[in-house]
Design a protein around this motif. Structure first.
Motif, short mmCIF file in Angstrom:
data_model
loop_
_atom_site.label_atom_id
_atom_site.label_comp_id
_atom_site.label_asym_id
_atom_site.label_seq_id
_atom_site.Cartn_x
_atom_site.Cartn_y
_atom_site.Cartn_z
N VAL A 226 142.31 -56.32 70.35
CA VAL A 226 141.57 -55.08 70.51
C VAL A 226 140.09 -55.35 70.74
CG1 VAL A 226 140.80 -53.00 69.29
CG2 VAL A 226 143.21 -53.62 69.27
N LEU A 227 139.52 -56.29 69.99
CA LEU A 227 138.10 -56.62 70.16
C LEU A 227 137.82 -57.14 71.57
CD1 LEU A 227 137.10 -58.22 66.74
CD2 LEU A 227 136.17 -56.13 67.75
N ARG A 228 138.72 -57.97 72.09
CA ARG A 228 138.52 -58.48 73.45
C ARG A 228 138.57 -57.35 74.47
NH1 ARG A 228 141.84 -62.85 71.73
NH2 ARG A 228 143.66 -61.96 72.78
N LEU A 229 139.53 -56.43 74.30
CA LEU A 229 139.66 -55.31 75.23
C LEU A 229 138.45 -54.38 75.15
CD1 LEU A 229 143.44 -54.42 74.70
CD2 LEU A 229 142.42 -55.53 76.70
N LEU A 230 137.99 -54.10 73.94
CA LEU A 230 136.83 -53.22 73.78
C LEU A 230 135.57 -53.85 74.36
CD1 LEU A 230 137.39 -51.89 70.14
CD2 LEU A 230 137.40 -50.51 72.24
N THR A 231 135.39 -55.15 74.14
CA THR A 231 134.21 -55.84 74.68
C THR A 231 134.22 -55.81 76.21
OG1 THR A 231 134.13 -57.29 72.75
CG2 THR A 231 132.95 -58.02 74.71
N ARG A 232 135.38 -55.99 76.77
CA ARG A 232 135.48 -55.97 78.23
C ARG A 232 135.17 -54.57 78.78
NH1 ARG A 232 140.78 -58.48 80.90
NH2 ARG A 232 139.82 -60.30 79.91
N ARG A 233 135.59 -53.54 78.04
CA ARG A 233 135.44 -52.17 78.54
C ARG A 233 134.08 -51.56 78.20
NH1 ARG A 233 139.07 -49.36 80.99
NH2 ARG A 233 138.90 -47.08 81.18
N LEU A 234 133.55 -51.85 77.00
CA LEU A 234 132.33 -51.18 76.53
C LEU A 234 131.14 -52.11 76.37
CD1 LEU A 234 133.91 -48.95 73.72
CD2 LEU A 234 133.58 -48.37 76.13
N GLU A 258 145.97 -48.59 72.90
CA GLU A 258 146.37 -47.65 73.94
C GLU A 258 145.25 -46.66 74.25
OE1 GLU A 258 150.01 -45.69 73.00
OE2 GLU A 258 151.12 -47.55 72.64
N ALA A 259 144.61 -46.15 73.18
CA ALA A 259 143.58 -45.12 73.37
C ALA A 259 142.37 -45.64 74.13
CB ALA A 259 143.15 -44.56 72.01
N LEU A 260 142.00 -46.90 73.94
CA LEU A 260 140.77 -47.42 74.54
C LEU A 260 140.83 -47.46 76.07
CD1 LEU A 260 141.07 -50.64 75.59
CD2 LEU A 260 141.16 -51.05 73.14
N LEU A 261 142.01 -47.35 76.63
CA LEU A 261 142.13 -47.33 78.09
C LEU A 261 141.45 -46.11 78.69
CD1 LEU A 261 145.88 -48.44 78.44
CD2 LEU A 261 143.83 -49.85 78.73
N ASP A 262 141.26 -45.07 77.86
CA ASP A 262 140.59 -43.85 78.32
C ASP A 262 139.13 -43.78 77.90
OD1 ASP A 262 142.99 -42.87 79.46
OD2 ASP A 262 143.65 -42.11 77.50
N PHE A 263 138.63 -44.81 77.20
CA PHE A 263 137.23 -44.80 76.76
C PHE A 263 136.31 -45.09 77.94
CE2 PHE A 263 138.25 -46.25 72.11
CZ PHE A 263 138.92 -45.06 71.91
N SER A 264 135.18 -44.38 77.98
CA SER A 264 134.18 -44.66 79.02
C SER A 264 132.86 -45.14 78.43
CB SER A 264 133.94 -43.40 79.87
OG SER A 264 133.53 -42.31 79.05
#
Length: 278
Positions: A226-234, A258-264
């Protein structure tokens, strides 16, 4: 290894043994293990044991390391206030340090601030005479940490007494706790020489530790993803937010993945965390 919670298990399984040891007197009343919730932020109480006798509460806190945040003296004052507010009876507090240390924190026995002083007892296991501990099978796991001219001879004596315990379930659980706590002081090779490993593996406490380890490993793996995905996105995730993420359950982390896919932006993450109760 969470050595503090091994001691918590012992105190809750054999409360009379701990009351006799800490008060040096016979137990003539029924002892109740309290499940009072004390883990209100910012103070957690993972290894706290509360034993209620007729006229008082015994609050035992086990510590492997003496340094903590908030500091132990402040925590003890906070616990005392909460307990006294709820039960309105005397509260005897004991902090038991397990691993030998020269840290000044292990020698502090009171909280001090302007207009406020609060005292509690401190037991440093490496200073304790093992005699009382050796006299009670339930306390044998702590005996291996006590004062000794020959620590190895003490461990051998404990191993002999464990081997003589007649009740198989009690023998398994005491043996498991002895072997696990002995790891704070002795090399694993010596422990394996003196104790039968299969007895430990059959014990309830050992199985519980293994299961919790598996669950913790799964949670840590999910958190890393999750941390890797969040760092890549945000972008960079602030340390305060990372701490909040570490408190999430495995299921919550899976939902966040799953929810972070919609985070901007970071506000989306903040709002999601607030929806989870934080």
């Amino acid at each position: 290894m969470n050595y503090d919670n091994i001691c918590k298990y012992l105190a809750e399984q054999y409360p009379a043994s701990f009351v006799r040891w800490l008060f040096s007197e016979p137990v003539s009343t029924e002892i109740q293990v309290l499940k009072t919730e004390l883990s209100l932020e910012p103070i957690r109480a993972d290894a706290v044991t509360l034993l209620q006798t007729t006229n008082q509460i015994l609050h035992i806190e086990f510590q492997t390391l003496p340094d903590s945040e908030p500091p132990i003296p402040l925590r003890m004052l906070d616990y005392w206030v909460r307990l006294y507010r709820q039960y309105r009876c005397p509260v005897e507090q004991v902090v038991i340090f397990l691993k030998s240390t020269t840290s000044e924190s292990a020698f502090i026995e009171q909280f001090s601030a302007p207009n406020t002083r609060h005292r509690y007892r401190v037991i440093r296991m490496w200073e304790q005479d093992p005699t009382l501990l050796l006299a009670d099978n339930a306390l044998l796991p702590l005996a291996v940490l006590a004062q000794a001219n020959s620590p190895r001879a003490l461990l051998e004596q404990v191993a002999t007494q464990v081997d003589n315990i007649e009740l198989s379930e009690r023998k398994q659980n005491v043996s498991a706790c002895v072997q696990l706590l002995a790891g704070l002081r002795f090399e694993q090779d010596l422990i394996q020489q003196l104790f039968r490993e299969e007895i430990m593996r059959e014990s309830v406490i050992y199985q519980d530790i293994i299961q919790k380890g598996i669950q913790q490993g799964k949670q840590e793996g999910e958190l890393a993803v999750v941390l890797r995905l969040l760092t890549r996105r945000l972008g960079t995730i602030e340390s305060e937010v990372q701490e909040r993420l570490r408190s999430l359950t495995t299921t919550q982390l899976e939902n966040l993945a799953e929810a972070l896919l919609d985070f901007s932006n970071s506000d989306d993450l903040t709002n999601w965390l607030q929806s989870q109760g934080g």
